[in-house]
Design an enzyme around this catalytic site. Structure first.
Site, mmCIF file in Angstrom:
data_model
loop_
_atom_site.group_PDB
_atom_site.id
_atom_site.type_symbol
_atom_site.label_atom_id
_atom_site.label_comp_id
_atom_site.label_asym_id
_atom_site.label_seq_id
_atom_site.Cartn_x
_atom_site.Cartn_y
_atom_site.Cartn_z
ATOM 1 N N GLY A 211 -13.487 -39.919 11.905
ATOM 2 C CA GLY A 211 -13.795 -40.263 13.296
ATOM 3 C C GLY A 211 -13.752 -41.767 13.491
ATOM 4 N N ASN A 212 -14.316 -42.233 14.592
ATOM 5 C CA ASN A 212 -14.406 -43.686 14.810
ATOM 6 C C ASN A 212 -15.681 -43.996 15.603
ATOM 7 O OD1 ASN A 212 -13.743 -43.716 17.758
ATOM 8 N ND2 ASN A 212 -11.830 -42.832 17.003
ATOM 9 N N TYR A 213 -15.885 -45.259 15.886
ATOM 10 C CA TYR A 213 -17.171 -45.703 16.434
ATOM 11 C C TYR A 213 -17.302 -45.564 17.950
ATOM 12 C CZ TYR A 213 -17.762 -47.962 11.890
ATOM 13 O OH TYR A 213 -17.887 -48.215 10.557
#
Ligand code: PMT
Length: 403
Positions: A211-213
Site C-alpha cells: 500500500g502507500n501512505y
C-alpha cells in the site's frame, strides 16, 4: 436585481467585542437583502450592544441563553442549527474562535455552531497582538481545516488606539463575501463529478498487502467541496478512515487498483468532471497466496510484481468531448517537467502537482501546497493551505477551464 441572500435563513452570532456595534448594520443589510435573520448573542456581547437593537432590526427575539428564565421556554440549538442556511459569527472574538475550534459548547452560540450543517463564516475582530498570537493563528487554522470560512480582519486603527490588523471586515464586505459564496454554491449544480481518493491495497496473502501512505484527505476534501457547489459526486475510495458527510457524495469503497478502475470506469460514462486524487499502487503481486505465508516455513520470499492498469490514462483514452479530466502528480524531483509529462501522456486537461519536498504537502497532512498546470501551458502556484481550501482552488480552476 435580487440578492442571492434573498430567502436565506441566516444565524448571526455576535460575540463580546467592540466591533459588535457594526453587527447592527450587518443585520440591517441582511434583512434588506431579503434574508431572515436570527441573532444569537453571547452573554458578553450584550455588554456591547443591546438585544433590543438587534431584535428591532431583525424582527425576531434575540437568543442568548438555552432557555428564557421567566417562562422556562427552551431554545433548541439543534433546531436553530438546522434552520440556518448560513451561520455567520461577526464579530468573532479570540475567545469564541478558541471555543469553536475546540468544541467548548458552554453557550448557545457555540452549541448551535456544533449543531449546524450550514456553511459557517467567521469575521474575527480583536486587538492586533491577540490577532497575531500563535494561539489565534492555530485556532483559525483548525477552523479552516473544519471547513469554516474566515472573512479576514482589516488593518487600521483599533479600539486600543493601536494600529494594525484586527478590525472586523466592513458589513458590506461581509455581505459581498456571502453573496459570492451563494453564487459559487450553485455553480456545479446538475454536474456529476467523479473523484478517486486514498491508496489502493494490493494483496500478497489474506493478511498482507502493498500500500502507500495516502490518507484520502485530499480526495475527500474535493468531494465535499464539489458537493457543496451543488454537484452529484461519486467518490471512489481506497481503504481510508475519512468519512464523507455531504448527502450528495456517494462513496464506492474499493481496495485494489483493478477494483478502483472498474468503479471509476462505470462512473465516468456520465461524469462531467473526473478528478484523480488517489495514490494508485503502480504494481501488484503477480500471484496472491490464498493462505497466510508462514515465516517459519518460508524464511525468504520474493515477490513478482506486475504493473497495474493506469486509471487516469484509461479514462483519458475513453473520454468524450466536453468531459474534464484532472490528474494529480506526486513528485519528489524535477516536479514541473514530470507533471507536464504525465498530463500529456494521460490526456488530462489539468494536473495538480504536489511535491514531497514541500513541508506540509502531500500524504497524510491536513494541508497541501499545489501548483496547477493546464494543457494550454498556463500554470499557477498556490501557497500552503488547508486541504479544504486547496480543494476550492482546484474547483475554481476547473470551473474556469470549463468556460
Ligand atoms: O490522500 P492524502 O493523504 O490526502 O494525500 C494526497 C495525495 C498526496 C495522495 C494527493 O494529493 C496526490 O498527489 N494524489 C496522486 C498520487 C499519485 O499517485 O500520483 P502519481 O504521480 O503517481 O500519479 C499521477 C496520476 O495518475 C494521479 O492522478 C493518479 O491518481 C493517477 N494514477 C496513477 C497510477 C495508476 N496506476 N493509475 C492512476 O490513475
Amino acid at each position: 436585481m435580487s440578492s442571492p441572500l434573498s430567502g436565506k435563513h441566516i444565524v448571526l452570532g455576535i460575540t463580546g467585542g467592540i466591533a459588535a456595534y457594526k453587527s447592527a448594520l450587518l443585520a440591517r443589510l441582511f434583512v434588506k437583502a431579503g434574508a431572515e435573520v436570527q441573532v444569537i448573542m453571547t452573554p458578553s456581547a450584550r455588554e456591547f450592544i443591546t438585544p433590543l437593537t438587534m431584535s428591532t432590526l431583525t424582527g425576531k427575539p434575540v437568543i442568548t441563553e438555552f432557555f428564557t428564565a421567566n417562562t422556562g421556554e427552551w431554545h433548541s440549538h439543534v433546531d436553530l442549527g438546522l434552520w440556518a442556511d448560513l451561520f455567520v459569527v461577526a464579530p468573532a472574538t479570540a475567545c469564541t474562535l478558541a471555543k469553536m475550534a475546540t468544541g467548548v459548547a458552554d453557550n448557545m452560540l457555540v452549541t448551535s455552531y456544533l449543531s449546524t450543517r450550514a456553511d459557517v463564516f467567521v469575521a474575527p475582530a480583536m486587538d492586533l497582538d491577540m490577532m497575531a498570537h500563535a494561539s489565534t493563528a492555530r485556532n483559525l487554522a483548525t477552523l479552516r481545516a473544519d471547513g469554516v470560512r474566515v472573512i479576514e480582519a482589516a488593518e487600521g486603527e483599533l479600539a486600543s488606539h493601536l494600529s494594525g490588523k484586527g478590525r472586523m471586515a466592513e458589513p458590506a464586505d461581509i455581505v459581498a463575501a456571502l453573496e459570492a459564496h451563494i453564487a459559487q454554491a450553485e455553480s456545479m449544480s446538475g454536474k456529476h463529478v467523479l473523484i478517486t481518493a486514498g491508496p489502493t491495497y494490493e494483496r500478497i496473502d489474506p493478511v498482507r498487502f502493498i500500500g502507500n501512505y495516502s490518507s484520502g484527505k485530499m480526495g475527500y476534501a474535493l468531494a465535499e467541496a464539489a458537493a457543496r457547489r451543488g454537484a452529484r459526486v461519486t467518490l471512489v475510495s481506497g481503504p481510508v478512515s475519512c468519512v464523507a458527510s455531504h448527502p450528495s457524495v456517494r462513496v464506492v469503497h474499493v481496495e485494489s487498483a483493478r477494483e478502483m478502475l472498474d468503479a471509476a470506469q462505470a462512473a465516468f460514462t456520465d461524469a462531467d468532471v473526473a478528478i484523480m486524487a488517489a495514490a494508485v499502487a503502480d504494481y501488484a503481486p503477480a500471484t496472491v497466496e490464498d493462505k497466510k505465508v508462514k515465516r517459519e516455513h518460508t524464511p525468504e520470499i520474493s515477490l513478482t510484481l506486475r504493473a497495474n492498469p493506469d486509471i487516469a490514462a484509461t479514462l483519458g483514452e475513453a473520454r468524450r468531448p466536453g468531459q474534464i479530466l484532472v490528474g494529480f502528480a506526486l513528485e519528489t524531483d524535477n516536479e514541473q517537467a514530470n507533471a507536464a509529462d504525465k498530463m500529456r501522456r494521460k490526456h488530462l486537461d489539468m494536473i495538480v502537482l504536489n511535491s514531497l519536498r514541500d513541508a506540509g504537502a502531500g500524504f497524510g497532512t491536513d494541508t497541501n501546497k499545489v501548483t496547477v498546470l493546464h494543457a494550454d501551458g498556463t500554470t499557477r502556484a498556490y501557497e500552503l493551505k488547508s486541504k479544504s481550501e486547496v480543494a476550492e482552488d482546484i474547483l475554481n480552476e476547473i470551473e474556469a477551464c470549463a468556460h
